[in-house]
Motif scaffolding. Sequence first.
Motif, short mmCIF file in Angstrom:
data_model
loop_
_atom_site.label_atom_id
_atom_site.label_comp_id
_atom_site.label_asym_id
_atom_site.label_seq_id
_atom_site.Cartn_x
_atom_site.Cartn_y
_atom_site.Cartn_z
N ILE A 69 0.90 -1.07 0.00
CA ILE A 69 -0.12 -0.04 0.03
C ILE A 69 0.92 1.25 0.09
O ILE A 69 1.90 1.50 0.90
CB ILE A 69 -0.90 0.13 1.25
CG1 ILE A 69 -1.98 -1.16 1.15
CG2 ILE A 69 -1.78 1.51 1.20
CD1 ILE A 69 -2.75 -1.38 2.67
N HIS A 70 0.71 1.96 -1.17
CA HIS A 70 1.61 3.27 -0.92
C HIS A 70 0.62 4.52 -0.62
O HIS A 70 -0.52 4.77 -1.04
CB HIS A 70 2.11 3.71 -2.37
CG HIS A 70 2.67 4.82 -2.52
ND1 HIS A 70 2.10 5.98 -3.23
CD2 HIS A 70 3.96 5.45 -2.14
CE1 HIS A 70 3.05 7.01 -3.22
NE2 HIS A 70 4.24 6.67 -2.45
N ILE A 71 1.00 5.27 0.43
CA ILE A 71 0.37 6.39 1.17
C ILE A 71 1.31 7.64 1.02
O ILE A 71 2.31 7.57 1.64
CB ILE A 71 0.04 6.08 2.59
CG1 ILE A 71 -0.85 4.50 2.76
CG2 ILE A 71 -0.57 7.21 3.15
CD1 ILE A 71 -0.94 4.09 4.15
N PHE A 92 -8.46 4.43 0.85
CA PHE A 92 -8.07 3.15 1.18
C PHE A 92 -8.80 2.15 1.76
O PHE A 92 -8.58 0.85 1.42
CB PHE A 92 -6.77 3.51 2.29
CG PHE A 92 -5.77 4.24 1.63
CD1 PHE A 92 -4.77 3.73 0.84
CD2 PHE A 92 -5.45 5.68 1.89
CE1 PHE A 92 -3.58 4.40 0.04
CE2 PHE A 92 -4.31 6.31 1.08
CZ PHE A 92 -3.68 5.60 0.51
N LEU A 96 -9.17 -1.34 -0.24
CA LEU A 96 -8.57 -2.41 0.58
C LEU A 96 -9.92 -3.48 0.37
O LEU A 96 -9.72 -4.68 0.14
CB LEU A 96 -8.64 -2.21 2.22
CG LEU A 96 -8.07 -3.42 2.92
CD1 LEU A 96 -6.61 -3.87 2.65
CD2 LEU A 96 -7.97 -2.83 4.14
N TYR A 108 0.59 -6.87 4.65
CA TYR A 108 0.72 -5.55 3.89
C TYR A 108 2.30 -5.15 4.02
O TYR A 108 2.41 -4.75 5.29
CB TYR A 108 -0.41 -4.75 4.22
CG TYR A 108 -1.96 -5.45 4.01
CD1 TYR A 108 -2.35 -4.96 2.64
CD2 TYR A 108 -2.54 -6.16 4.88
CE1 TYR A 108 -3.55 -5.76 2.19
CE2 TYR A 108 -3.71 -6.57 4.35
CZ TYR A 108 -4.32 -6.55 3.19
OH TYR A 108 -5.67 -7.03 2.82
N ILE A 110 3.72 -1.48 3.75
CA ILE A 110 3.43 0.09 3.53
C ILE A 110 4.52 0.77 3.03
O ILE A 110 5.60 0.80 3.72
CB ILE A 110 2.91 0.69 4.96
CG1 ILE A 110 1.85 -0.26 5.57
CG2 ILE A 110 2.38 2.11 4.69
CD1 ILE A 110 0.51 -0.76 4.78
N GLY A 154 -1.08 -4.33 -5.46
CA GLY A 154 -0.78 -3.13 -4.79
C GLY A 154 -2.01 -2.20 -4.97
O GLY A 154 -2.89 -2.23 -5.63
N ILE A 155 -2.11 -1.13 -3.67
CA ILE A 155 -2.93 -0.32 -3.59
C ILE A 155 -2.02 1.15 -3.72
O ILE A 155 -1.36 0.97 -3.01
CB ILE A 155 -3.73 -0.35 -2.41
CG1 ILE A 155 -4.50 -1.46 -2.29
CG2 ILE A 155 -4.67 1.05 -2.11
CD1 ILE A 155 -5.18 -1.70 -0.94
N SER A 157 -1.59 5.31 -4.50
CA SER A 157 -2.05 6.49 -4.22
C SER A 157 -1.90 7.55 -5.51
O SER A 157 -1.49 6.84 -6.71
CB SER A 157 -1.04 7.47 -3.34
OG SER A 157 -1.11 6.95 -2.08
N SER A 162 4.18 5.82 -7.02
CA SER A 162 3.58 4.31 -7.29
C SER A 162 2.88 4.18 -8.77
O SER A 162 3.05 2.80 -8.93
CB SER A 162 2.55 4.26 -6.02
OG SER A 162 1.49 5.33 -6.08
N THR A 175 -3.38 -3.91 -9.37
CA THR A 175 -3.31 -2.65 -8.95
C THR A 175 -4.51 -1.82 -8.79
O THR A 175 -5.40 -1.63 -9.62
CB THR A 175 -2.28 -1.53 -9.75
OG1 THR A 175 -1.02 -2.42 -10.02
CG2 THR A 175 -1.99 -0.54 -9.09
#
Length: 181
Positions: A69-71, A92, A96, A108, A110, A154-155, A157, A162, A175
């Motif tokens: 997860i890219h935040i 998010f 998710l 996960y 991060i 992947g999640i 931003s 990302s 993605t």
Amino acid sequence: NFIYEYWKNKSYDKIKYPKFNNYFFGYWHKIRNLNVIKKDVDRLIINKNLKKRKLKKIISIINKNTAFIHIRGGDYLLRKNSQFNVCDQKYFKKALNKLKKFKKINTYHIITNDINYAKKIIKSIKLDKPIFFLKRFKLNVLEEFSIQTQYRYGIISNSNFSYIPTFFSKKRLLTIAPKNE
């Protein structure tokens, strides 16, 4: 050679294809421009970084049930950058839930430029699986960029940091990205 994608107007085609001594600069919003440099970026940045010992250690713990997860926080949270529509808890949580419908994830990882904002997001979405902050490896920007290509899921931003590794990934199966953010 110098490759540049100008982002303030629509002159995206002013790219010279490199032969050696490359320097890549710009925001890289257009896939057609990325296609021009894909092999060079893969060889000179991604593959070179993935050979490093600390990245090999991370790669060894990425399995078929691991997602990243890219935040993006940091500069995106500043008032002067309010046009970037920062991905929040709502985004998010929804992302998710989509990922859970597609694949059972057991861990996960991060990736973030703002550990405090990321912890706030993670706490609010109540992840039910172990989380692992890659910040503890003290990766530089190119290492974080490169490692993102190694995940199947992947999640991301609304950040090229990302988005671009998703484009370069040969392993990515899914993605989840924000719409027009």
